[in-house]
Design a protein around this motif. Structure first.
Motif, short mmCIF file in Angstrom:
data_model
loop_
_atom_site.label_atom_id
_atom_site.label_comp_id
_atom_site.label_asym_id
_atom_site.label_seq_id
_atom_site.Cartn_x
_atom_site.Cartn_y
_atom_site.Cartn_z
N GLY A 290 -10.87 42.39 -61.88
CA GLY A 290 -10.88 41.51 -60.83
C GLY A 290 -11.50 42.17 -59.57
N ALA A 291 -11.09 43.35 -59.37
CA ALA A 291 -11.86 44.05 -58.04
C ALA A 291 -13.50 44.00 -58.11
CB ALA A 291 -11.30 45.08 -58.00
N ALA A 292 -13.88 43.99 -59.42
CA ALA A 292 -15.32 44.22 -59.38
C ALA A 292 -15.73 42.86 -59.42
CB ALA A 292 -15.74 44.62 -60.67
N ASN A 293 -14.82 41.84 -59.67
CA ASN A 293 -15.33 40.39 -59.72
C ASN A 293 -15.36 39.71 -58.06
OD1 ASN A 293 -14.05 37.16 -59.86
ND2 ASN A 293 -15.88 37.61 -60.83
N GLN A 294 -13.99 40.03 -57.17
CA GLN A 294 -13.91 39.59 -56.20
C GLN A 294 -14.29 40.45 -54.92
OE1 GLN A 294 -9.69 37.93 -55.73
NE2 GLN A 294 -9.73 37.60 -57.79
N GLU A 295 -14.80 41.91 -55.31
CA GLU A 295 -15.12 42.82 -54.28
C GLU A 295 -14.00 42.87 -53.12
OE1 GLU A 295 -19.06 43.62 -53.75
OE2 GLU A 295 -19.43 41.49 -54.49
N PRO A 296 -12.75 43.09 -53.45
CA PRO A 296 -11.61 43.28 -51.97
C PRO A 296 -12.06 44.58 -51.54
CG PRO A 296 -10.67 43.62 -54.10
CD PRO A 296 -12.02 43.10 -54.47
N TYR A 297 -12.74 45.55 -51.98
CA TYR A 297 -13.18 46.77 -51.41
C TYR A 297 -14.33 46.80 -50.77
CZ TYR A 297 -8.94 48.24 -53.86
OH TYR A 297 -7.58 48.31 -54.36
N ARG A 298 -14.97 45.85 -50.72
CA ARG A 298 -16.36 45.56 -50.04
C ARG A 298 -16.63 46.32 -48.85
NH1 ARG A 298 -21.38 42.68 -51.78
NH2 ARG A 298 -22.89 42.79 -50.07
N PRO A 299 -15.38 46.16 -47.84
CA PRO A 299 -15.41 46.55 -46.48
C PRO A 299 -15.49 48.38 -46.75
CG PRO A 299 -13.84 44.79 -46.60
CD PRO A 299 -14.34 45.12 -47.85
N VAL A 300 -14.72 48.80 -47.66
CA VAL A 300 -14.85 50.27 -47.79
C VAL A 300 -16.15 50.83 -48.17
CG1 VAL A 300 -13.81 52.09 -48.91
CG2 VAL A 300 -12.26 50.39 -48.42
N VAL A 301 -16.74 49.98 -49.25
CA VAL A 301 -18.20 50.41 -49.60
C VAL A 301 -19.24 50.21 -48.56
CG1 VAL A 301 -19.88 49.70 -51.40
CG2 VAL A 301 -17.36 49.86 -52.04
N GLU A 302 -19.08 49.21 -47.74
CA GLU A 302 -20.04 48.84 -46.76
C GLU A 302 -19.91 49.89 -45.52
OE1 GLU A 302 -19.21 44.80 -45.87
OE2 GLU A 302 -20.75 44.00 -46.77
N ALA A 303 -18.84 50.41 -45.27
CA ALA A 303 -18.56 51.37 -44.41
C ALA A 303 -19.26 52.66 -44.78
CB ALA A 303 -17.06 51.77 -44.11
N ASP A 304 -19.18 53.04 -46.07
CA ASP A 304 -19.78 54.27 -46.63
C ASP A 304 -21.40 54.22 -46.41
OD1 ASP A 304 -17.42 55.62 -47.21
OD2 ASP A 304 -18.10 55.93 -49.30
N ARG A 305 -21.67 52.88 -46.67
CA ARG A 305 -23.09 52.67 -46.78
C ARG A 305 -23.74 52.78 -45.27
NH1 ARG A 305 -27.83 50.38 -46.49
NH2 ARG A 305 -29.14 50.03 -48.75
N GLU A 306 -22.91 52.29 -44.38
CA GLU A 306 -23.41 52.29 -42.98
C GLU A 306 -23.26 53.66 -42.53
OE1 GLU A 306 -21.94 50.68 -38.52
OE2 GLU A 306 -21.20 49.82 -40.40
N LEU A 307 -22.42 54.70 -43.05
CA LEU A 307 -22.48 56.11 -42.64
C LEU A 307 -23.67 56.82 -43.28
CD1 LEU A 307 -21.07 58.28 -41.41
CD2 LEU A 307 -19.67 58.71 -43.61
N GLY A 308 -23.94 56.30 -44.58
CA GLY A 308 -25.21 57.04 -45.09
C GLY A 308 -26.29 56.60 -44.44
N SER A 309 -26.53 55.46 -43.94
CA SER A 309 -27.69 54.88 -43.09
C SER A 309 -27.70 55.76 -41.61
CB SER A 309 -27.72 53.66 -42.70
OG SER A 309 -27.71 52.74 -43.92
N GLU A 310 -26.56 56.07 -41.20
CA GLU A 310 -26.58 56.87 -39.83
C GLU A 310 -26.98 58.23 -40.24
OE1 GLU A 310 -22.63 56.23 -38.69
OE2 GLU A 310 -22.82 54.35 -37.77
N ARG A 311 -26.72 58.72 -41.56
CA ARG A 311 -26.85 60.26 -41.68
C ARG A 311 -28.56 60.34 -42.19
NH1 ARG A 311 -21.73 62.97 -44.59
NH2 ARG A 311 -23.31 64.85 -44.57
N GLY A 312 -29.09 59.22 -42.53
CA GLY A 312 -30.42 59.29 -43.07
C GLY A 312 -30.65 59.18 -44.44
N VAL A 313 -29.71 58.76 -45.17
CA VAL A 313 -29.79 58.71 -46.58
C VAL A 313 -31.08 57.94 -47.15
CG1 VAL A 313 -28.92 57.65 -48.67
CG2 VAL A 313 -27.36 58.97 -47.17
N PRO A 314 -31.99 58.56 -47.85
CA PRO A 314 -33.26 57.89 -48.06
C PRO A 314 -33.38 57.22 -49.38
CG PRO A 314 -33.42 60.25 -48.49
CD PRO A 314 -32.08 60.20 -48.09
N GLY A 315 -32.33 57.72 -50.34
CA GLY A 315 -32.29 57.12 -51.60
C GLY A 315 -31.13 57.67 -52.28
N THR A 316 -30.74 57.42 -53.59
CA THR A 316 -29.76 58.00 -54.06
C THR A 316 -30.07 58.61 -55.26
OG1 THR A 316 -29.25 55.62 -55.46
CG2 THR A 316 -27.97 56.33 -53.25
#
Length: 221
Positions: free
Chosen positions: A167-193
């Motif tokens: 259900g969490a995969a389907n509804q993405e209730p943790y999207r804010p947590v994941v997006e915060a990590d992605r924003e942090l990665g962008s700030e740290r210059g992540v070029p890829g994974t």
């Protein structure tokens, strides 16, 4: 030859194009329904969780890794390199190892699997989170066609409510947590994974030899 930042970014561009097609076929098609017998209602949004981490909090070296669950290079890293990091450095207490989400995204499951993994973390602990992540990578090729069943079964096998995780995969209730990590990665210059940082320094490789050298140089220093 050890994979370099340039080589895996070049390969990643092809993987993104392929993954986008696969995501459209799977994420928008027959994979939209939860497994039989699962009814979870509307899940509450979660805006923060502790950092998934292994190893002592006062370890002398910290290794941060930014990953995308649908990225084939992250799959290679988790299956071939991470076990060596764990046995050589995490288990002996030499490093603190921290996981960060960075959905590129390669496919819809870059986001869906990330939310499922955070649901596992929220209902268990960091060790179970990493065990679930390992299982997701082992089943990466099946995410586009049967992802909800995959995360459901993996969670159940780890003693976590599989329906809640699907259900969490389907509804993405943790999207804010994941997006915060992605924003942090962008700030740290992540070029890829995967992007690997040792004591805050971005390495130009995700191969074992390069990571080992970076860790050892700091432990010896």
């Amino acid at each position: 030859m050890e994979p370099t930042r340039r080589s895996y970014l070049a390969a990643l561009s092809g993987a993104v194009a392929l993954g986008s097609t696969a995501g459209c076929l799977g994420g928008s098609g027959g994979n939209s329904a939860l497994p039989d017998g699962c009814s979870v209602g509307t899940l509450d949004t979660v805006t923060s969780l502790p950092r998934p981490a292994l190893g002592s909090s006062d370890a002398p070296v910290t290794v941060d890794v930014f990953e995308d669950f649908a990225c084939p290079h992250c799959q290679t890293f988790t299956q071939s390199v991470y076990p060596k990091i764990k046995s050589n450095y995490i288990d002996p207490g030499e490093i603190r190892y921290r996981f960060f989400d960075f959905p590129i995204p390669v496919s819809d499951w870059s986001w869906f699997a990330a939310s499922a993994a955070r649901a596992v973390q929220d209902r268990s602990d960091a060790e179970t989170f990493f065990a679930f992540a390992k299982g997701v990578y082992e089943n990466q090729d099946h995410l586009a066609t049967e992802g909800y069943q995959v995360v459901h079964d993996l969670a159940n096998d780890l003693g976590v409510d599989g329906c809640a995780v699907a259900g969490a995969a389907n509804q993405e209730p943790y999207r804010p947590v994941v997006e915060a990590d992605r924003e942090l990665g962008s700030e740290r210059g992540v070029p890829g994974t995967p992007a690997v940082y040792v004591d805050g320094e971005l390495l130009d490789t995700y191969g074992w030899d390069g990571i080992k050298s970076a860790i050892d140089s700091r432990l010896d220093g």
